[in-house]
Scaffold this motif. Structure first.
Motif, PDB file in Angstrom:
ATOM      1  N   MET A 270      -8.420  50.338 -10.219  1.00 56.00           N
ATOM      2  CA  MET A 270      -7.233  50.042 -11.382  1.00 56.00           C
ATOM      3  C   MET A 270      -6.281  51.917 -11.017  1.00 56.00           C
ATOM      4  SD  MET A 270      -8.598  48.132 -14.231  1.00 56.00           S
ATOM      5  CE  MET A 270      -8.492  45.538 -13.442  1.00 56.00           C
ATOM      6  N   TYR A 271      -7.980  52.618 -11.565  1.00 53.78           N
ATOM      7  CA  TYR A 271      -6.749  53.908 -11.387  1.00 53.78           C
ATOM      8  C   TYR A 271      -6.601  54.577 -10.620  1.00 53.78           C
ATOM      9  CZ  TYR A 271      -8.681  54.044 -16.578  1.00 53.78           C
ATOM     10  OH  TYR A 271      -9.266  53.788 -18.449  1.00 53.78           O
ATOM     11  N   THR A 272      -7.127  54.530  -9.930  1.00 58.56           N
ATOM     12  CA  THR A 272      -6.617  54.790  -8.338  1.00 58.56           C
ATOM     13  C   THR A 272      -5.760  54.357  -7.537  1.00 58.56           C
ATOM     14  OG1 THR A 272      -8.873  53.868  -7.499  1.00 58.56           O
ATOM     15  CG2 THR A 272      -8.820  55.980  -7.864  1.00 58.56           C
ATOM     16  N   GLN A 273      -5.968  52.739  -7.854  1.00 56.94           N
ATOM     17  CA  GLN A 273      -4.153  53.087  -7.392  1.00 56.94           C
ATOM     18  C   GLN A 273      -3.483  52.945  -8.422  1.00 56.94           C
ATOM     19  OE1 GLN A 273      -4.277  50.280  -4.552  1.00 56.94           O
ATOM     20  NE2 GLN A 273      -6.044  51.331  -4.244  1.00 56.94           N
ATOM     21  N   ALA A 274      -3.277  53.155  -9.387  1.00 57.01           N
ATOM     22  CA  ALA A 274      -1.997  53.375  -9.787  1.00 57.01           C
ATOM     23  C   ALA A 274      -1.623  55.086  -9.551  1.00 57.01           C
ATOM     24  CB  ALA A 274      -2.605  53.235 -11.526  1.00 57.01           C
ATOM     25  N   ALA A 275      -2.845  56.153  -9.472  1.00 53.90           N
ATOM     26  CA  ALA A 275      -2.297  56.998  -8.758  1.00 53.90           C
ATOM     27  C   ALA A 275      -1.715  56.775  -7.818  1.00 53.90           C
ATOM     28  CB  ALA A 275      -3.675  57.878  -9.080  1.00 53.90           C
TER      29      ALA A 275
ATOM     30  N   LEU B   2      -2.392  65.854   0.581  1.00 54.39           N
ATOM     31  CA  LEU B   2      -3.589  66.025   0.111  1.00 54.39           C
ATOM     32  C   LEU B   2      -3.857  65.629  -1.514  1.00 54.39           C
ATOM     33  CD1 LEU B   2      -5.824  68.182   0.111  1.00 54.39           C
ATOM     34  CD2 LEU B   2      -4.123  69.980  -1.051  1.00 54.39           C
ATOM     35  N   VAL B   3      -3.208  65.271  -2.071  1.00 56.04           N
ATOM     36  CA  VAL B   3      -2.886  64.437  -3.349  1.00 56.04           C
ATOM     37  C   VAL B   3      -3.886  62.913  -2.931  1.00 56.04           C
ATOM     38  CG1 VAL B   3      -1.977  63.469  -5.332  1.00 56.04           C
ATOM     39  CG2 VAL B   3      -1.603  65.447  -5.072  1.00 56.04           C
ATOM     40  N   LEU B   4      -2.776  62.777  -1.730  1.00 55.76           N
ATOM     41  CA  LEU B   4      -2.747  61.143  -1.426  1.00 55.76           C
ATOM     42  C   LEU B   4      -4.650  61.170  -1.087  1.00 55.76           C
ATOM     43  CD1 LEU B   4      -2.321  58.541  -0.666  1.00 55.76           C
ATOM     44  CD2 LEU B   4      -2.022  59.400   1.574  1.00 55.76           C
ATOM     45  N   GLY B   5      -5.747  61.681   0.060  1.00 61.17           N
ATOM     46  CA  GLY B   5      -6.257  62.297  -0.350  1.00 61.17           C
ATOM     47  C   GLY B   5      -7.466  61.887  -1.288  1.00 61.17           C
ATOM     48  N   ILE B   6      -7.137  62.796  -2.171  1.00 62.89           N
ATOM     49  CA  ILE B   6      -7.771  63.276  -3.384  1.00 62.89           C
ATOM     50  C   ILE B   6      -8.497  62.050  -3.759  1.00 62.89           C
ATOM     51  CG2 ILE B   6      -8.870  64.089  -5.485  1.00 62.89           C
ATOM     52  CD1 ILE B   6      -6.743  66.953  -3.986  1.00 62.89           C
ATOM     53  N   VAL B   7      -7.410  61.076  -4.358  1.00 66.77           N
ATOM     54  CA  VAL B   7      -7.020  60.053  -4.628  1.00 66.77           C
ATOM     55  C   VAL B   7      -7.622  59.386  -3.495  1.00 66.77           C
ATOM     56  CG1 VAL B   7      -6.235  57.712  -5.546  1.00 66.77           C
ATOM     57  CG2 VAL B   7      -5.017  60.407  -5.943  1.00 66.77           C
ATOM     58  N   ASN B   8      -7.732  59.010  -2.396  1.00 66.55           N
ATOM     59  CA  ASN B   8      -8.536  57.642  -2.009  1.00 66.55           C
ATOM     60  C   ASN B   8      -9.636  58.097  -1.412  1.00 66.55           C
ATOM     61  OD1 ASN B   8      -6.566  56.048  -0.797  1.00 66.55           O
ATOM     62  ND2 ASN B   8      -4.943  57.476   0.316  1.00 66.55           N
ATOM     63  N   ALA B   9     -10.420  59.634  -1.679  1.00 63.82           N
ATOM     64  CA  ALA B   9     -11.612  59.544  -1.802  1.00 63.82           C
ATOM     65  C   ALA B   9     -12.520  59.078  -2.623  1.00 63.82           C
ATOM     66  CB  ALA B   9     -12.081  61.115  -1.531  1.00 63.82           C
TER      67      ALA B   9
END
Length: 400
Positions: free
Chosen positions: A89-94, A121-128
């Motif tokens: 939930m948190y990561t999908q919102a981010a 880069l931000v996308l990659g951090i959240v996706n990880a």
């Protein structure tokens, strides 16, 4: 490997969909991932249009997937210790917020290379963090003997979105521009967030949270190393993922310079994705994934990449792209199925993370190399060398 009881494999390709939670979750994922592929396609087009260099697209993959390489295994341990639904939930919102930022940057004319790289880069951090939690959640929506089928259907949903996403991008990117595609992606996250809220906890099959360990990553690697089947497939999967799956880097330049059709990039992704559906559904039909199926998929992927690289025209290229998508996705789906089938419940998050590190975390290595090969050696070789590498992995898989 022992055969599963007959009652555990009965029900056909879509047997996991008997669970309401699976239907709800996959519906939300499908809509959201169509938006994700809108953004992926638009980003590749935006970067290539800046100075016509495949290297820039390759560098963007470095920024997008480097966090997976550095953080992915740790994120798997994190997913094993915490509630995967809450994490998702948190990561999908981010991820939705990141899409909003990229849309605003593009609308206002500030989508320069540094801005896009920073956003990736931000996308990659959240996706990880998101990847092992989101995919691990699938294993809690079905009974243990249905996990292999559920993971294959999850791959089908992800690849199915690749049919509609790039095709929709091909239709919209001309009249609307890339900024609106980023905005549509932001809106699409509402669907997956709604599906996460609608999952019924009482119908889940949760596993106990894993206690914090001093060496969670080392434990996962040790488990892979102790199983001959997992060890060989994981090594081959890592090599193939590094060098043979960089379609998004090479195809924008290939369709432009070889066939003179720069607008065909989204459609090429769509055709590959149609093949991907075939590969994932073929894997889902199996009672369980096998090493021989993984080997066959790897071989098909390798031969098809070489054939696509030197296709004489766009029609032949579209035909060859079908087995390329089928082989690549069957390879991914069977790796996911094998890893989950042989892994104890308390280690599934870490195993999913290791597979994600191999599949996505290898991109910061292979993506820039592929971009350099396309610009410095030849765009055909940028695709073909990955196929050669895939075929070189087949001999190590023959005894599986």
């Amino acid at each position: 490997m022992e055969s599963l009881p007959v009652e555990e494999v009965r029900g056909g390709t879509f047997r996991s969909l008997r669970h309401r939670n699976v239907r709800v979750y996959f519906a939300g994922l499908l809509v959201s991932n169509i938006g994700t592929w809108l953004q992926f396609t638009a980003t590749s087009v935006l970067l290539y249009d800046i100075d016509k260099k495949a290297t820039d697209v390759g560098l963007n993959t470095l920024f997008q997937f480097l966090p997976m390489l550095l953080l992915g295994a740790w994120a798997g341990g994190f997913a094993d210790r915490h509630d995967r639904r809450t994490i998702a939930m948190y990561t999908q919102a981010a991820l939705g917020v990141q899409a909003v930022f990229l849309a605003i940057a593009d609308f206002t004319g500030h989508a320069t290379l540094p801005v896009v790289f920073a956003s990736s880069l931000v996308l990659g951090i959240v996706n990880a963090v998101d990847n092992p939690a989101r995919r691990g959640l699938v294993t809690e929506l079905v009974e243990p003997h249905e996990i292999s089928n559920a993971m294959s259907l999850n791959t089908t949903v992800m690849t199915g979105s690749r049919i509609f996403g790039p095709a929709l991008a091909g239709l919209l990117i001309g009249p609307l521009g890339t900024a609106w595609l980023f905005a549509l992606n932001a809106v699409s996250f509402i669907a997956v967030l709604a599906s996460l809220f609608l999952i019924t906890r009482s119908e889940m099959f949760p596993v106990p949270s894993t206690p914090r360990s001093a060496k969670p990553v080392r434990e996962a690697f040790a488990f892979v190393n102790s199983d001959p089947l997992l060890k060989r497939t994981f090594i081959a999967f890592t090599i193939v993922s590094t060098f043979a799956f960089n379609y998004g880097v090479v195809l924008p330049k290939l369709v432009d310079t070889r066939w003179g059709m720069p607008g065909a990039f989204p459609w090429m992704l769509t055709v590959i994705s149609i093949g991907s559906i075939v590969g994932s559904l073929a894997t889902a039909r199996l009672p369980h994934a096998t090493g021989r199926w993984f080997m066959l998929a790897t071989a098909v992927c390798g031969v098809s990449a070489i054939a696509l690289a030197w296709s004489p025209n766009i029609v032949v290229a579209f035909v060859v792209a079908l087995p390329l998508g089928a082989g690549g996705t069957a390879c991914v789906a069977s790796m996911n199925g094998l890893s989950q089938l042989k892994t104890p419940p308390e280690m599934r998050g870490r195993m999913l993370a290791l597979v994600a590190v191999a599949f996505l975390g290898s991109t910061p290595i292979g993506g820039p190399i592929t971009g350099w090969v396309a610009d410095s050696v030849g765009v055909e070789w940028a695709l073909a060398y990955g196929g050669v590498v895939a075929l070189m992995c087949v001999p190590m898989l023959r005894k599986l």
